[in-house]
Motif scaffolding. Structure first.
Motif: not given
Length: 197
Positions: A99-102, A106-107, A109-116
């Motif tokens: 569950i933590l890996e999922l 998600y985190t 994906y969200s970080t990459y979306r903002f270029g991190g």
């Protein structure tokens, strides 16, 4: 960014190593069912090694790309997730890190979306490999007292490993959430500009 023909070949080679891990992760349940935990442990070690190899080559050859980073992060999380599902069939404690890996995925994906950019954790990989290795000890017929002791107490050790993995996943998730927040708030933490992506 333009690459020479040699750099493109190097880039394709490194991404093929990452893709091997991705495909290997999908094959892992079938390997476990048809060949047992011993072969599964060996394949898992090889797949985790590809993570170190592709990262090393990408840095050494200076061919890191946004696509390669995303593929690497996704294949890592997929391999970990499938490993936790396999281990969780016998040891329910492994569903907590799943569950933590999922959440980490998600985190990411969200970080990459903002270029991190985010990193994976080696400790988690080591304890997953150790769990598979303990499961595979039943295949050995030996009079060695240490191996007999490990076989008799494997449930205890795998549950301890599950607790350690869960703690590592919690720490990693908190770190990824912190990096995600920094990337969203502070443009100087952005490693990859939108146009390059």
């Amino acid at each position: 960014m333009k690459y020479s023909a040699l750099k493109i070949i190097e880039l394709v080679f490194v991404n093929l190593i990452t893709t091997t891990r991705l495909l290997g992760a999908f094959a892992l349940p079938f390997i476990y069912v048809y060949h047992g935990p011993s072969v599964c442990a060996l394949i898992t070690i090889i797949l985790f090694l590809t993570d170190a190899i592709d990262g090393f080559l990408a840095r050494r050859l200076k061919i890191s790309t946004f696509l390669g980073s995303m593929l690497d992060a996704f294949s890592d999380k997929l391999l970990n997730g499938i490993s936790f599902i396999i281990l969780g069939i016998e040891y329910n404690i492994m569903f907590a890190p799943l569950i933590l890996e999922l959440s980490i995925l998600y985190t990411n994906y969200s970080t990459y979306r903002f270029g991190g950019n985010v990193q994976s954790t080696v400790i988690l990989d080591i304890f997953v490999i150790l769990s598979f290795a303990l499961l595979s000890l039943n295949a050995f017929n030996t009079n060695n007292n240490i191996i007999k002791y490990l076989i008799e107490n494997k449930n205890i050790y795998i549950n301890i490993f599950g607790c350690i993995i869960t703690i590592v996943c919690i720490v990693a998730l908190l770190d990824y959430m912190k990096k995600n927040k920094k990337t969203r708030i502070n443009p100087e933490f952005t490693h990859v500009k939108f146009q390059n992506r």
